[in-house]
Design a protein around this motif. Structure first.
Motif, PDB file in Angstrom:
ATOM      1  N   UNK A  58       0.806  -1.205   0.000  1.00 36.22           N
ATOM      2  CA  UNK A  58       0.000   0.000   0.000  1.00 36.22           C
ATOM      3  C   UNK A  58       0.843   1.261   0.000  1.00 36.22           C
ATOM      4  N   UNK A  59       0.383   2.289   0.712  1.00 36.50           N
ATOM      5  CA  UNK A  59       1.081   3.564   0.738  1.00 36.50           C
ATOM      6  C   UNK A  59       1.483   3.917   2.175  1.00 36.50           C
ATOM      7  N   UNK A  60       2.627   4.543   2.288  1.00 45.68           N
ATOM      8  CA  UNK A  60       3.129   4.992   3.594  1.00 45.68           C
ATOM      9  C   UNK A  60       3.686   6.393   3.429  1.00 45.68           C
ATOM     10  N   UNK A  61       3.289   7.305   4.304  1.00 50.48           N
ATOM     11  CA  UNK A  61       3.786   8.673   4.237  1.00 50.48           C
ATOM     12  C   UNK A  61       5.194   8.751   4.813  1.00 50.48           C
ATOM     13  N   UNK A  62       6.053   9.513   4.174  1.00 52.27           N
ATOM     14  CA  UNK A  62       7.352   9.827   4.759  1.00 52.27           C
ATOM     15  C   UNK A  62       7.158  10.910   5.817  1.00 52.27           C
ATOM     16  N   UNK A  63       8.225  11.178   6.567  1.00 58.89           N
ATOM     17  CA  UNK A  63       8.135  12.254   7.564  1.00 58.89           C
ATOM     18  C   UNK A  63       7.811  13.587   6.887  1.00 58.89           C
ATOM     19  N   UNK A  64       8.438  13.819   5.738  1.00 61.21           N
ATOM     20  CA  UNK A  64       8.152  15.049   4.993  1.00 61.21           C
ATOM     21  C   UNK A  64       6.713  15.061   4.501  1.00 61.21           C
ATOM     22  N   UNK A  65       6.222  13.870   4.095  1.00 58.45           N
ATOM     23  CA  UNK A  65       4.845  13.776   3.627  1.00 58.45           C
ATOM     24  C   UNK A  65       3.836  14.056   4.732  1.00 58.45           C
ATOM     25  N   UNK A  66       4.119  13.564   5.944  1.00 56.36           N
ATOM     26  CA  UNK A  66       3.233  13.821   7.087  1.00 56.36           C
ATOM     27  C   UNK A  66       3.184  15.321   7.385  1.00 56.36           C
ATOM     28  N   UNK A  67       4.353  15.969   7.330  1.00 56.98           N
ATOM     29  CA  UNK A  67       4.396  17.407   7.581  1.00 56.98           C
ATOM     30  C   UNK A  67       3.643  18.169   6.493  1.00 56.98           C
ATOM     31  N   UNK A  68       3.852  17.759   5.243  1.00 56.97           N
ATOM     32  CA  UNK A  68       3.154  18.375   4.106  1.00 56.97           C
ATOM     33  C   UNK A  68       1.647  18.249   4.311  1.00 56.97           C
ATOM     34  N   UNK A  69       1.192  17.046   4.700  1.00 58.97           N
ATOM     35  CA  UNK A  69      -0.241  16.805   4.881  1.00 58.97           C
ATOM     36  C   UNK A  69      -0.809  17.683   5.987  1.00 58.97           C
ATOM     37  N   UNK A  70      -0.043  17.827   7.084  1.00 56.85           N
ATOM     38  CA  UNK A  70      -0.497  18.671   8.192  1.00 56.85           C
ATOM     39  C   UNK A  70      -0.658  20.116   7.739  1.00 56.85           C
ATOM     40  N   UNK A  71       0.336  20.635   7.035  1.00 54.77           N
ATOM     41  CA  UNK A  71       0.260  22.004   6.546  1.00 54.77           C
ATOM     42  C   UNK A  71      -0.857  22.165   5.524  1.00 54.77           C
ATOM     43  N   UNK A  72      -1.038  21.149   4.687  1.00 53.52           N
ATOM     44  CA  UNK A  72      -2.086  21.209   3.674  1.00 53.52           C
ATOM     45  C   UNK A  72      -3.463  21.313   4.319  1.00 53.52           C
ATOM     46  N   UNK A  73      -3.676  20.543   5.408  1.00 54.72           N
ATOM     47  CA  UNK A  73      -4.977  20.599   6.098  1.00 54.72           C
ATOM     48  C   UNK A  73      -5.233  22.000   6.653  1.00 54.72           C
ATOM     49  N   UNK A  74      -4.194  22.603   7.211  1.00 53.04           N
ATOM     50  CA  UNK A  74      -4.358  23.946   7.766  1.00 53.04           C
ATOM     51  C   UNK A  74      -4.704  24.961   6.677  1.00 53.04           C
ATOM     52  N   UNK A  75      -4.028  24.847   5.534  1.00 51.53           N
ATOM     53  CA  UNK A  75      -4.283  25.792   4.446  1.00 51.53           C
ATOM     54  C   UNK A  75      -5.688  25.601   3.890  1.00 51.53           C
ATOM     55  N   UNK A  76      -6.110  24.343   3.734  1.00 47.82           N
ATOM     56  CA  UNK A  76      -7.459  24.059   3.233  1.00 47.82           C
ATOM     57  C   UNK A  76      -8.507  24.606   4.196  1.00 47.82           C
ATOM     58  N   UNK A  77      -8.250  24.445   5.503  1.00 46.74           N
ATOM     59  CA  UNK A  77      -9.189  24.982   6.502  1.00 46.74           C
ATOM     60  C   UNK A  77      -9.289  26.491   6.380  1.00 46.74           C
ATOM     61  N   UNK A  78      -8.154  27.150   6.124  1.00 49.75           N
ATOM     62  CA  UNK A  78      -8.168  28.601   5.967  1.00 49.75           C
ATOM     63  C   UNK A  78      -8.916  29.017   4.710  1.00 49.75           C
ATOM     64  N   UNK A  79      -8.763  28.228   3.643  1.00 58.00           N
ATOM     65  CA  UNK A  79      -9.501  28.511   2.410  1.00 58.00           C
ATOM     66  C   UNK A  79     -10.998  28.355   2.648  1.00 58.00           C
ATOM     67  N   UNK A  80     -11.373  27.277   3.351  1.00 54.86           N
ATOM     68  CA  UNK A  80     -12.790  27.065   3.677  1.00 54.86           C
ATOM     69  C   UNK A  80     -13.322  28.217   4.514  1.00 54.86           C
ATOM     70  N   UNK A  81     -12.474  28.669   5.455  1.00 55.45           N
ATOM     71  CA  UNK A  81     -12.857  29.799   6.310  1.00 55.45           C
ATOM     72  C   UNK A  81     -13.093  31.047   5.466  1.00 55.45           C
ATOM     73  N   UNK A  82     -12.198  31.288   4.509  1.00 51.25           N
ATOM     74  CA  UNK A  82     -12.317  32.446   3.643  1.00 51.25           C
ATOM     75  C   UNK A  82     -13.605  32.391   2.835  1.00 51.25           C
ATOM     76  N   UNK A  83     -13.913  31.216   2.305  1.00 53.24           N
ATOM     77  CA  UNK A  83     -15.113  31.080   1.479  1.00 53.24           C
ATOM     78  C   UNK A  83     -16.390  31.209   2.293  1.00 53.24           C
TER      79      UNK A  83
END
Length: 310
Positions: A58-83
């Motif tokens: 299957x798939x496994x996130x690298x440490x960099x991938x986990x960090x990317x995903x965390x930041x991505x969630x925050x940015x998406x939440x901010x976009x949702x907030x803006x909308x």
């Protein structure tokens, strides 16, 4: 130079929730091959592997991938907030409002807010959490809550706050208690030898102990209980006295229907307030500002309704 798109962020935010590309692709509503190509494109921009893809494992996130995903969630939440923040063409507020409330305060605040606020803004999704400062403040800082209504006692300095109403500590006694017969405000020296039923929570316990310590006194604690209704129930049976903040619509009855007597406490009963709090660096949305404004109006109405003669 290529840049990450919002779709890239959505993909990376979703990946840690899945163990296979097929599962993630299904949730993202794209084909597995298209997802694999998107991950490759994202990694090319990032210039390092973010996700290990192996057919048998299957798939496994690298440490960099986990960090990317965390930041991505925050940015998406901010976009949702803006909308969701802007009123749009029809002038309606939309989106989530997640508020917390201090436990002993909740019966006097939450019903009024949930009765009146959602009908004014039917497109908002309003949710509430009840807890102590130790539970609500971390939830604010993590973004799980937008705002919380608490007592302005021993709060961290970095929080933003808005006063909802002023209050102060008062004494709750059994009506037959000798101190309940006094016409003057009570003093801590009147109470020090009486059995105190302590409302055990943060910051209430610390505040009460500070009040006594400021006069060189130590209260005689006969019991520490985690609920204000239990304090009142025990007081109603004559087992001791309690200390609680004044509040609107405060029924002078215990949960068992036994009468209670409330008496003012003389200085140094330092005045306090019920406040709305949020992380000091946060930019409050129009939705949250509307809730705070409504809370001020609703609580002022509750005070007027509970005033003698109304």
């Amino acid at each position: 130079m290529s840049k990450f798109s919002l779709r890239h962020l959505e993909i990376m935010a979703e990946l840690p929730e899945h163990t296979t590309l097929g599962s993630a692709a299904s949730e993202l509503r794209i084909s597995e091959s298209a997802l694999s190509q998107s991950i490759t494109a994202i990694e090319k921009i990032a210039r390092e592997p973010l996700c290990l893809r192996r057919k048998a494992h299957g798939i496994t996130m690298t440490a960099s991938g986990e960090y990317f995903a965390l930041m991505a969630r925050k940015i998406i939440a901010q976009v949702d907030e803006l909308q969701a923040t802007f009123p749009h063409q029809d002038g309606q507020l939309r989106g989530p409002v997640r508020f917390g409330c201090f436990a002993s305060l909740s019966p006097h605040v939450i019903p009024a807010l949930l009765e009146g606020f959602p009908p004014l803004h039917p497109d908002l999704d309003v949710s509430v959490r009840v807890g102590t400062h130790d539970e609500l403040i971390p939830a604010l800082n993590s973004g799980e809550l937008d705002v919380a209504f608490v007592y302005d006692l021993l709060l961290p300095a970095q929080l933003g706050k808005q006063v909802i109403y002023e209050t102060e500590m008062q004494v709750v006694l059994h009506p037959g208690h000798r101190l309940a017969q006094l016409q003057r405000p009570l003093e801590l020296s009147d109470l020090v030898d009486e059995p105190l039923i302590m409302y055990d929570s943060t910051p209430s316990t610390g505040y009460v102990m500070q009040l006594f310590a400021a006069q060189g006194l130590v209260p005689k604690i006969t019991a520490s209980v985690p609920q204000m209704i239990l304090v009142n129930a025990m007081v109603g049976r004559g087992l001791g006295y309690g200390l609680l903040m004044s509040r609107p619509n405060n029924a002078e009855l215990s949960l068992e229907g036994r009468k209670l007597a409330f008496r003012p406490l003389r200085a140094p009963n330092y005045p306090s307030a019920v406040v709305a709090i949020w992380p000091g660096t946060a930019q409050l949305s129009a939705r949250v500002l509307a809730l705070i404004d409504y809370a001020i109006i609703a609580m002022n109405d509750s005070w007027r309704e509970s005033s003698p003669g109304n």
